[in-house]
Design an enzyme around this catalytic site. Structure first.
Site, PDB file in Angstrom:
ATOM      1  N   GLY A  22       2.753  -5.667  22.107  1.00 33.37           N
ATOM      2  CA  GLY A  22       3.278  -4.298  22.055  1.00 33.37           C
ATOM      3  C   GLY A  22       4.417  -4.116  23.043  1.00 33.37           C
ATOM      4  O   GLY A  22       5.320  -4.955  23.130  1.00 33.37           O
ATOM      5  N   ALA A  23       4.366  -3.036  23.812  1.00 26.78           N
ATOM      6  CA  ALA A  23       5.459  -2.707  24.739  1.00 26.78           C
ATOM      7  C   ALA A  23       5.683  -3.810  25.777  1.00 26.78           C
ATOM      8  O   ALA A  23       6.771  -3.927  26.341  1.00 26.78           O
ATOM      9  CB  ALA A  23       5.154  -1.391  25.425  1.00 26.78           C
ATOM     10  N   GLY A  65       6.193   6.962  10.186  1.00 21.94           N
ATOM     11  CA  GLY A  65       6.058   6.135   8.980  1.00 21.94           C
ATOM     12  C   GLY A  65       6.279   4.674   9.297  1.00 21.94           C
ATOM     13  O   GLY A  65       6.913   4.322  10.297  1.00 21.94           O
ATOM     14  N   THR A 103       2.852   2.473  13.725  1.00 24.62           N
ATOM     15  CA  THR A 103       2.452   1.825  12.466  1.00 24.62           C
ATOM     16  C   THR A 103       3.525   0.814  12.050  1.00 24.62           C
ATOM     17  O   THR A 103       4.700   1.156  11.975  1.00 24.62           O
ATOM     18  CB  THR A 103       2.292   2.883  11.332  1.00 24.62           C
ATOM     19  N   ALA A 104       3.109  -0.405  11.794  1.00 26.94           N
ATOM     20  CA  ALA A 104       3.996  -1.486  11.303  1.00 26.94           C
ATOM     21  C   ALA A 104       4.880  -2.103  12.387  1.00 26.94           C
ATOM     22  O   ALA A 104       5.785  -2.876  12.068  1.00 26.94           O
ATOM     23  CB  ALA A 104       4.868  -1.035  10.133  1.00 26.94           C
ATOM     24  N   ALA A 105       4.602  -1.807  13.655  1.00 28.62           N
ATOM     25  CA  ALA A 105       5.376  -2.465  14.720  1.00 28.62           C
ATOM     26  C   ALA A 105       5.151  -3.980  14.646  1.00 28.62           C
ATOM     27  O   ALA A 105       6.094  -4.773  14.769  1.00 28.62           O
ATOM     28  CB  ALA A 105       4.963  -1.924  16.083  1.00 28.62           C
ATOM     29  N   GLY A 106       3.900  -4.370  14.418  1.00 31.30           N
ATOM     30  CA  GLY A 106       3.581  -5.806  14.316  1.00 31.30           C
ATOM     31  C   GLY A 106       4.234  -6.427  13.084  1.00 31.30           C
ATOM     32  O   GLY A 106       4.719  -7.566  13.127  1.00 31.30           O
ATOM     33  N   ASP A 107       4.256  -5.694  11.985  1.00 29.02           N
ATOM     34  CA  ASP A 107       4.874  -6.213  10.754  1.00 29.02           C
ATOM     35  C   ASP A 107       6.374  -6.427  10.983  1.00 29.02           C
ATOM     36  O   ASP A 107       6.955  -7.435  10.562  1.00 29.02           O
ATOM     37  CB  ASP A 107       4.678  -5.223   9.593  1.00 29.02           C
ATOM     38  N   ASN A 155      -2.102 -10.192  17.695  1.00 31.50           N
ATOM     39  CA  ASN A 155      -2.034  -9.354  18.895  1.00 31.50           C
ATOM     40  C   ASN A 155      -3.261  -9.722  19.740  1.00 31.50           C
ATOM     41  O   ASN A 155      -4.025 -10.628  19.371  1.00 31.50           O
ATOM     42  CB  ASN A 155      -1.939  -7.858  18.551  1.00 31.50           C
ATOM     43  N   ASN A 171       0.836  -1.207   0.000  1.00 30.80           N
ATOM     44  CA  ASN A 171       0.000   0.000   0.000  1.00 30.80           C
ATOM     45  C   ASN A 171       0.859   1.241   0.000  1.00 30.80           C
ATOM     46  O   ASN A 171       2.004   1.212   0.456  1.00 30.80           O
ATOM     47  CB  ASN A 171      -0.848   0.089   1.291  1.00 30.80           C
ATOM     48  N   SER A 231      11.165  -0.161  15.438  1.00 35.34           N
ATOM     49  CA  SER A 231      10.425   0.355  14.274  1.00 35.34           C
ATOM     50  C   SER A 231       9.480   1.492  14.652  1.00 35.34           C
ATOM     51  O   SER A 231       9.015   2.217  13.777  1.00 35.34           O
ATOM     52  CB  SER A 231       9.621  -0.774  13.614  1.00 35.34           C
ATOM     53  N   LYS A 253       0.888  -4.297   4.963  1.00 32.79           N
ATOM     54  CA  LYS A 253       1.486  -5.253   5.913  1.00 32.79           C
ATOM     55  C   LYS A 253       2.528  -6.148   5.233  1.00 32.79           C
ATOM     56  O   LYS A 253       3.567  -6.463   5.812  1.00 32.79           O
ATOM     57  CB  LYS A 253       0.394  -6.077   6.581  1.00 32.79           C
TER      58      LYS A 253
HETATM   59  O1  RIB Z   1       0.478  -2.687   9.574  1.00 30.27           O
HETATM   60  C1  RIB Z   1       0.572  -1.368   9.114  1.00 30.27           C
HETATM   61  C2  RIB Z   1       0.049  -1.260   7.710  1.00 30.27           C
HETATM   62  O2  RIB Z   1      -1.336  -1.535   7.708  1.00 30.27           O
HETATM   63  C3  RIB Z   1       0.168   0.106   7.085  1.00 30.27           C
HETATM   64  O3  RIB Z   1       1.404   0.322   6.456  1.00 30.27           O
HETATM   65  C4  RIB Z   1      -1.027   0.170   6.157  1.00 30.27           C
HETATM   66  O4  RIB Z   1      -0.700   0.194   4.803  1.00 30.27           O
HETATM   67  C5  RIB Z   1      -1.889  -1.046   6.516  1.00 30.27           C
HETATM   68  O5  RIB Z   1      -1.758  -2.030   5.604  1.00 30.27           O
END
Ligand code: RIB
Length: 313
Positions: free
Chosen positions: A230-231, A295, A256-260, A192, A19, A290, A48
């Site tokens: 998370g933390a 971003g 954003t994207a901590a899980g990824d 999560n 995305n 991250s 993701k």
């Molecule tokens: O996990 C975060 C992501 O979820 C973002 O980058 C967004 O694009 C959504 O897919």
């Protein structure tokens, strides 16, 4: 705790979404019907799947991405970003049937986010697309998948991987109930707390409840569950028992994207031959680091930086 499935070396495949993130930072989230003034606006690469691929590549892993973007500027820009990081993009197809996926993201002062995704070309990551790249998929040792792609395609890839003796890590995000057939094909599932509740229909509020809910996934055929908290870190739940693995304290800017990133760290650790508990520790460090810049992908760490955090703890 014994680890039944350490991978000694190899290539990581990420099958999933790509995305473009349209991110607004705000003091606080607004109420329905309310207009508020944001602080900043940025366009980032995200999704993701793409986030997991970028995190794995930044950790120095040999990474293949399987996905679909639009034949548009966003899609071309994303492929350039992946190429610059040496992610193999031969299996990222371009379509003129839909635009590249987009996510509208709000990030508040605490770094928490709210996300709305329009899948666009990600919806065209079909079973046929997976089959077209089966040879490349089979050249990987571990495959990371999420649920921003059609679930039939995730299922199809997982079945091919299982037949070939490859490992599947499924990040069940965004959460939805899943069939036992798909869960049975997953070596590791990494929800999560909210995703765990949606997957199991059980409460995951307390540690005991979360472990019980995770154990119900083992009964449905999942190999291991690694619960992202998370933390607070993570809980690894296997047939031998549960192990709480604490997280790391960092200055959070954007979650954003901590899980990824966590998932990429987990896969990287296992590919490098770490026992599961150490791989989860590495995943905690990668996820935490991250979050230290705005971003999805900006603050994803190198392996050296992540290990520094692990070893300094
Ligand atoms: O996990 C975060 C992501 O979820 C973002 O980058 C967004 O694009 C959504 O897919």
């Amino acid at each position: 705790m014994s680890n039944p499935w350490t991978i000694q070396s190899g290539k990581i495949c990420v099958l999933g979404s790509l995305n473009v993130d349209l991110t607004v930072t705000l003091e606080r989230f607004h109420q329905p019907g309310e207009t508020i003034t944001g602080k900043d606006f940025h366009t980032f690469t995200g999704g993701k799947g793409g986030n997991q691929a970028v995190a794995a590549a930044k950790l120095g892993m040999d990474t293949l991405m399987i996905g679909c973007v639009g034949a548009d500027d966003n899609g071309r820009m994303y492929k350039r970003v992946l190429g610059d990081l040496k992610v193999d993009t031969q299996a990222v197809e371009e379509t003129d049937e839909a635009p590249t996926g987009v996510a509208l993201i709000e990030v508040d002062e605490k770094g928490e986010n709210r996300i709305a995704v329009v899948p666009g070309a990600n919806a065209l990551l079909t079973c046929d697309l997976v089959s077209r790249h089966q040879d490349k998929l089979m050249a990987c040792d571990v495959c990371l998948m999420q649920l921003e792609s059609p679930v039939e395609s995730v299922n199809h890839a997982a079945a091919l991987l299982r037949r070939a003796g490859k490992k599947v890590i499924l990040d069940p995000a965004p959460a939805r109930p899943l069939s036992d057939a798909l869960l049975f094909l997953c070596d590791i599932v990494t929800p999560n707390e909210t995703e765990l509740e949606i997957l199991t229909g059980m409460s995951g509020q307390t540690e005991e409840q979360a472990i019980e809910a995770a154990a119900s996934l083992l009964k449905r055929g999942v190999g291991d569950v690694v619960l992202k908290r998370g933390a607070k870190g993570a809980i690894w739940v296997s047939r031998q028992g549960a192990r709480v693995i604490p997280g790391f304290k960092v200055d959070v800017v954007d979650t954003t994207a901590a899980g990824d990133s966590f998932n990429a760290g987990l896969a990287a650790g296992l590919v490098m031959g770490f026992p599961m508990e150490d791989a989860v520790r590495l995943a905690n460090a990668v996820g935490a680091l991250s979050t230290t810049a705005a971003g999805a992908q900006a603050a994803m760490p190198s392996m050296e930086r992540a290990l520094e955090l692990v070893e300094g703890a």
